[in-house]
Each structure stands twice: as C-alpha cells, then as structure tokens.
Design a protein around this motif. Structure first.
Motif, PDB file in Angstrom:
ATOM      1  N   GLY A 126      12.624 -12.941   4.579  1.00  0.00           N
ATOM      2  CA  GLY A 126      11.978 -14.132   5.121  1.00  0.00           C
ATOM      3  C   GLY A 126      12.190 -14.258   6.617  1.00  0.00           C
ATOM      4  O   GLY A 126      11.255 -14.556   7.373  1.00  0.00           O
ATOM      5  N   LEU A 127      13.430 -14.032   7.060  1.00  0.00           N
ATOM      6  CA  LEU A 127      13.723 -14.064   8.490  1.00  0.00           C
ATOM      7  C   LEU A 127      12.967 -12.961   9.215  1.00  0.00           C
ATOM      8  O   LEU A 127      12.439 -13.178  10.318  1.00  0.00           O
ATOM      9  CB  LEU A 127      15.228 -13.904   8.713  1.00  0.00           C
ATOM     10  N   ALA A 128      12.911 -11.784   8.599  1.00  0.00           N
ATOM     11  CA  ALA A 128      12.185 -10.672   9.217  1.00  0.00           C
ATOM     12  C   ALA A 128      10.716 -11.020   9.412  1.00  0.00           C
ATOM     13  O   ALA A 128      10.131 -10.744  10.469  1.00  0.00           O
ATOM     14  CB  ALA A 128      12.327  -9.421   8.353  1.00  0.00           C
ATOM     15  N   ALA A 129      10.120 -11.644   8.400  1.00  0.00           N
ATOM     16  CA  ALA A 129       8.706 -12.029   8.510  1.00  0.00           C
ATOM     17  C   ALA A 129       8.509 -13.069   9.606  1.00  0.00           C
ATOM     18  O   ALA A 129       7.521 -13.026  10.350  1.00  0.00           O
ATOM     19  CB  ALA A 129       8.212 -12.562   7.172  1.00  0.00           C
ATOM     20  N   SER A 130       9.455 -14.008   9.724  1.00  0.00           N
ATOM     21  CA  SER A 130       9.337 -15.040  10.763  1.00  0.00           C
ATOM     22  C   SER A 130       9.492 -14.458  12.163  1.00  0.00           C
ATOM     23  O   SER A 130       8.988 -15.023  13.133  1.00  0.00           O
ATOM     24  CB  SER A 130      10.397 -16.123  10.540  1.00  0.00           C
ATOM     25  N   LEU A 131      10.179 -13.322  12.264  1.00  0.00           N
ATOM     26  CA  LEU A 131      10.349 -12.652  13.554  1.00  0.00           C
ATOM     27  C   LEU A 131       9.206 -11.690  13.860  1.00  0.00           C
ATOM     28  O   LEU A 131       9.223 -11.014  14.893  1.00  0.00           O
ATOM     29  CB  LEU A 131      11.677 -11.886  13.573  1.00  0.00           C
ATOM     30  N   GLY A 132       8.241 -11.627  12.960  1.00  0.00           N
ATOM     31  CA  GLY A 132       7.093 -10.753  13.178  1.00  0.00           C
ATOM     32  C   GLY A 132       7.313  -9.321  12.746  1.00  0.00           C
ATOM     33  O   GLY A 132       6.537  -8.432  13.126  1.00  0.00           O
ATOM     34  N   ILE A 133       8.352  -9.074  11.962  1.00  0.00           N
ATOM     35  CA  ILE A 133       8.638  -7.723  11.478  1.00  0.00           C
ATOM     36  C   ILE A 133       7.919  -7.516  10.149  1.00  0.00           C
ATOM     37  O   ILE A 133       8.055  -8.325   9.227  1.00  0.00           O
ATOM     38  CB  ILE A 133      10.154  -7.511  11.296  1.00  0.00           C
ATOM     39  N   ASN A 134       7.169  -6.459  10.063  1.00  0.00           N
ATOM     40  CA  ASN A 134       6.416  -6.149   8.853  1.00  0.00           C
ATOM     41  C   ASN A 134       7.364  -5.528   7.822  1.00  0.00           C
ATOM     42  O   ASN A 134       7.706  -4.347   7.905  1.00  0.00           O
ATOM     43  CB  ASN A 134       5.273  -5.184   9.175  1.00  0.00           C
ATOM     44  N   THR A 135       7.807  -6.332   6.866  1.00  0.00           N
ATOM     45  CA  THR A 135       8.776  -5.846   5.882  1.00  0.00           C
ATOM     46  C   THR A 135       8.182  -4.767   4.983  1.00  0.00           C
ATOM     47  O   THR A 135       8.886  -3.830   4.589  1.00  0.00           O
ATOM     48  CB  THR A 135       9.281  -7.009   5.017  1.00  0.00           C
ATOM     49  N   THR A 136       6.900  -4.887   4.668  1.00  0.00           N
ATOM     50  CA  THR A 136       6.257  -3.886   3.812  1.00  0.00           C
ATOM     51  C   THR A 136       6.246  -2.522   4.476  1.00  0.00           C
ATOM     52  O   THR A 136       6.462  -1.491   3.831  1.00  0.00           O
ATOM     53  CB  THR A 136       4.816  -4.316   3.484  1.00  0.00           C
ATOM     54  N   ARG A 137       6.022  -2.507   5.786  1.00  0.00           N
ATOM     55  CA  ARG A 137       5.998  -1.240   6.516  1.00  0.00           C
ATOM     56  C   ARG A 137       7.345  -0.531   6.417  1.00  0.00           C
ATOM     57  O   ARG A 137       7.403   0.679   6.179  1.00  0.00           O
ATOM     58  CB  ARG A 137       5.642  -1.502   7.977  1.00  0.00           C
ATOM     59  N   TYR A 138       8.418  -1.280   6.578  1.00  0.00           N
ATOM     60  CA  TYR A 138       9.745  -0.664   6.511  1.00  0.00           C
ATOM     61  C   TYR A 138      10.109  -0.295   5.076  1.00  0.00           C
ATOM     62  O   TYR A 138      10.833   0.674   4.841  1.00  0.00           O
ATOM     63  CB  TYR A 138      10.792  -1.596   7.121  1.00  0.00           C
ATOM     64  N   GLN A 139       9.615  -1.063   4.130  1.00  0.00           N
ATOM     65  CA  GLN A 139       9.845  -0.735   2.721  1.00  0.00           C
ATOM     66  C   GLN A 139       9.223   0.619   2.385  1.00  0.00           C
ATOM     67  O   GLN A 139       9.865   1.495   1.801  1.00  0.00           O
ATOM     68  CB  GLN A 139       9.238  -1.827   1.837  1.00  0.00           C
ATOM     69  N   TYR A 140       7.968   0.789   2.775  1.00  0.00           N
ATOM     70  CA  TYR A 140       7.296   2.055   2.489  1.00  0.00           C
ATOM     71  C   TYR A 140       7.823   3.179   3.377  1.00  0.00           C
ATOM     72  O   TYR A 140       7.828   4.345   2.971  1.00  0.00           O
ATOM     73  CB  TYR A 140       5.783   1.898   2.650  1.00  0.00           C
ATOM     74  N   GLY A 141       8.266   2.835   4.583  1.00  0.00           N
ATOM     75  CA  GLY A 141       8.879   3.853   5.434  1.00  0.00           C
ATOM     76  C   GLY A 141      10.145   4.411   4.811  1.00  0.00           C
ATOM     77  O   GLY A 141      10.374   5.628   4.821  1.00  0.00           O
ATOM     78  N   LEU A 142      10.963   3.514   4.259  1.00  0.00           N
ATOM     79  CA  LEU A 142      12.176   3.963   3.569  1.00  0.00           C
ATOM     80  C   LEU A 142      11.821   4.802   2.351  1.00  0.00           C
ATOM     81  O   LEU A 142      12.465   5.823   2.069  1.00  0.00           O
ATOM     82  CB  LEU A 142      13.008   2.745   3.151  1.00  0.00           C
ATOM     83  N   THR A 143      10.784   4.398   1.640  1.00  0.00           N
ATOM     84  CA  THR A 143      10.337   5.160   0.472  1.00  0.00           C
ATOM     85  C   THR A 143       9.864   6.553   0.866  1.00  0.00           C
ATOM     86  O   THR A 143      10.194   7.548   0.203  1.00  0.00           O
ATOM     87  CB  THR A 143       9.194   4.410  -0.236  1.00  0.00           C
ATOM     88  N   LEU A 144       9.099   6.633   1.948  1.00  0.00           N
ATOM     89  CA  LEU A 144       8.610   7.929   2.416  1.00  0.00           C
ATOM     90  C   LEU A 144       9.766   8.854   2.775  1.00  0.00           C
ATOM     91  O   LEU A 144       9.799  10.021   2.373  1.00  0.00           O
ATOM     92  CB  LEU A 144       7.700   7.735   3.629  1.00  0.00           C
ATOM     93  N   PHE A 145      10.716   8.316   3.525  1.00  0.00           N
ATOM     94  CA  PHE A 145      11.829   9.168   3.942  1.00  0.00           C
ATOM     95  C   PHE A 145      12.698   9.554   2.756  1.00  0.00           C
ATOM     96  O   PHE A 145      13.207  10.678   2.685  1.00  0.00           O
ATOM     97  CB  PHE A 145      12.669   8.467   5.005  1.00  0.00           C
ATOM     98  N   LEU A 146      12.863   8.639   1.822  1.00  0.00           N
ATOM     99  CA  LEU A 146      13.619   8.952   0.612  1.00  0.00           C
ATOM    100  C   LEU A 146      12.951  10.089  -0.156  1.00  0.00           C
ATOM    101  O   LEU A 146      13.623  10.998  -0.660  1.00  0.00           O
ATOM    102  CB  LEU A 146      13.730   7.704  -0.258  1.00  0.00           C
ATOM    103  N   SER A 147      11.635  10.070  -0.219  1.00  0.00           N
ATOM    104  CA  SER A 147      10.901  11.145  -0.895  1.00  0.00           C
ATOM    105  C   SER A 147      11.111  12.477  -0.187  1.00  0.00           C
ATOM    106  O   SER A 147      11.283  13.521  -0.826  1.00  0.00           O
ATOM    107  CB  SER A 147       9.407  10.808  -0.942  1.00  0.00           C
ATOM    108  N   ILE A 148      11.106  12.447   1.143  1.00  0.00           N
ATOM    109  CA  ILE A 148      11.313  13.680   1.912  1.00  0.00           C
ATOM    110  C   ILE A 148      12.709  14.238   1.669  1.00  0.00           C
ATOM    111  O   ILE A 148      12.897  15.448   1.488  1.00  0.00           O
ATOM    112  CB  ILE A 148      11.085  13.403   3.410  1.00  0.00           C
ATOM    113  N   VAL A 149      13.709  13.359   1.659  1.00  0.00           N
ATOM    114  CA  VAL A 149      15.085  13.800   1.401  1.00  0.00           C
ATOM    115  C   VAL A 149      15.195  14.429   0.017  1.00  0.00           C
ATOM    116  O   VAL A 149      15.816  15.490  -0.159  1.00  0.00           O
ATOM    117  CB  VAL A 149      16.060  12.613   1.528  1.00  0.00           C
TER     118      VAL A 149
END
Length: 295
Positions: A165-188
């Motif tokens: 919630g705080l991240a969204a209020s600061l303008g941080i796209n939480t979904t982007r980082y969620q999928y970014g973590l997923t992508l990197f996890l898949s690569i690992v």
C-alpha cells in the motif's frame, strides 16, 4: 556450483519469503518443465537461450494463472498454487513422454540433477583462456546479475515487500516488481536445474532466507547471513554426501534442514526455547499482577 546456486537462491529467497511467495517458488520450479520442453520442441535445441526463454515464459504463465484463479474464484492461494504447478508439471511430463522420449531430456534430470557431473560439462573459454565448466560460468554470471539488481532496486524491493500500500502511494508499481522477481526466479531455476535439480533449488530458495530471518529483523543483515549460511550448506553438504556416497544436492538439503532446526530451536529472539521462556515469563507476570490486585 553448489555455493553459487545456494547463495543466489538465498538472496532471492529472502524477498520470496517476505512476500509470502515460497509456494510460488515451488510452483515455478515444477512448472518450468513444460516451458523447457516446448522450447526444445520448437527449436530442436538444448542451448541455454531457448531453454531459459521457455522457462521464463512458463514462470510468467504460472504466476498469471495462480493470480487469475485467486481473483476470479473462491479458491484459496495455496490451493491455486497446487492446482497450477501440478497441472503444468504433468503437462511437461506428458510432452516429454510423447514427443521427446528418445531425446536426452529427462524429467529426473530436472528433479534431481547431479553436482558431481559438473566437471564433465562443456568448458567455457574466453579469448582462448579456460574459464571453467559452462554451468558454473553461467551461474556465476547470474549471481553477479542478482547482486547488481539487488543494489540497484534495493529500496523499491524493501517497500514493495513490506508494505504494498505504501509502495503504491509512492508511485511504485508493485506488480512490475512482483513479475520482475518472478522472472529472475525463473532464470535462476533454469540455470540451476540441470546441475542441481529442482529439489535443491526449492530448498535453497526457502532455507537460507528462512534461517536468516529467524536470526535478525534487519533485511541487509538477513541477506548477508543467507549468503554465509549458503556457504555452510555447500561445504557441509558436500562432505556429508561424500561420506555417505550419496547425492550432493541431497546432502546439502539435509544440512539445510538440520541447520534450520537448530536455529528454530535456539534462535535468541524467535527460537522455540526463547518463545517458550518469554511466554512463561508473561504468564508469571500476569499471575503476579492478578494476585496483587486480589490483595
């Protein structure tokens, strides 16, 4: 190689655990099988790039399906994860059995791997200089990328992990980082499975981070501890496997379980014994206060 896998998975695993994505990591670990199988069938190649692209695509599809089931039905998250990863893994097994039965593309290789065979892998060269076995070089590059990304997006990852919630209020796209973590996890995962197998990857995603977070409340310290703990897994697991003439990945996982059990029991603040002592003290203080009020 074991340390590179354990260390990288430990760094990623801290954020996976904080985001309550441990089972998602398990799901991705299993669901990459249809991804790499389809990549092989489409390209007729077992090179790293198509396999990695197939695994990443499978990881994204896995998370998307889990989220779709969660938000469009009454199915709980754990049930959604079980439905998706078991279904996709079964699809991968069937694809291998039907279309790649005579090809060296084995589900057991994905599950178990074998660290002892790494010296027999193709050797990587740079300018005519021997660098080392290709899986080790590839994993070292992934580890370096993980460290760079960690420093580059550390603040954003902390905010999105602890308070979306705080991240969204600061303008941080939480979904982007969620999928970014997923992508990197898949690569690992896909960089590791041929050598160490999915079993060890799952263990190293969860155990180092979980153990470190039992010992400290500060994320930077937890990340450092997870790296040290991963080194201990590698060293002790190798010697245990050598002593028992068993799988190195299995030995590392056994050591990981033992270390976590010790920390869970004896951690200063969050360990079982400390919790029992603290609860007993609270009960005694409550009883003492109650007796004083009665008087």
């Amino acid at each position: 190689m074991g340390f590179l896998v354990a260390g990288t998975c430990g760094l990623v695993g801290c954020f996976v655990i904080l985001r309550r994505m441990a089972l998602v990591g398990d799901a991705i670990s299993h669901s990459i099988l249809p991804g790499i199988t389809l990549a092989f069938l489409l390209t007729n190649s077992r090179d790293t790039l198509p396999m990695m692209l197939g695994a990443v695509a499978a990881g994204v599809v896995t998370v998307a399906l889990i989220e779709a089931i969660r938000y469009t039905s009454r199915i709980k998250p754990d049930a959604a994860i079980g439905i998706v990863f078991s279904s996709l893994f079964a699809v991968g097994v069937i694809l291998i059995s039907v279309f790649a039965d005579e090809v060296d593309l084995d589900a057991e290789c994905v599950l178990y791997g074998e660290l002892g065979f790494i010296p027999l892998q193709d050797i990587a060269y740079f300018g005519g200089i021997v660098i080392g076995p290709e899986p080790v070089v590839r994993m070292a590059i992934i580890t370096l990328i993980a460290i760079v990304l960690l420093f580059a997006f550390f603040k954003e990852m902390i905010v999105t992990s602890f308070d979306s919630g705080l991240a969204a209020s600061l303008g941080i796209n939480t979904t982007r980082y969620q999928y970014g973590l997923t992508l990197f996890l898949s690569i690992v995962i896909v960089s590791s499975f041929e050598s160490v197998g999915v079993v060890l990857v799952i263990a190293m995603i969860i155990f180092p981070g979980a153990t470190a977070l039992m010992l400290t409340d500060r994320l930077p310290i937890a990340l450092a501890l997870s790296t040290v703990i991963s080194g201990a897994y590698s060293l002790l697991g190798f010697h245990l496997a050598t002593w028992l003439n068993a799988s190195i990945a299995g030995g590392m996982t056994v050591i990981a379980g033992i270390v976590f059990g010790i920390v869970w029991a004896f951690a200063p603040q969050r360990g079982l014994i400390a919790t029992l002592v603290r609860n007993r003290q609270i009960m005694e203080e409550s009883a003492l206060n109650f007796s004083r009020e009665e008087k």
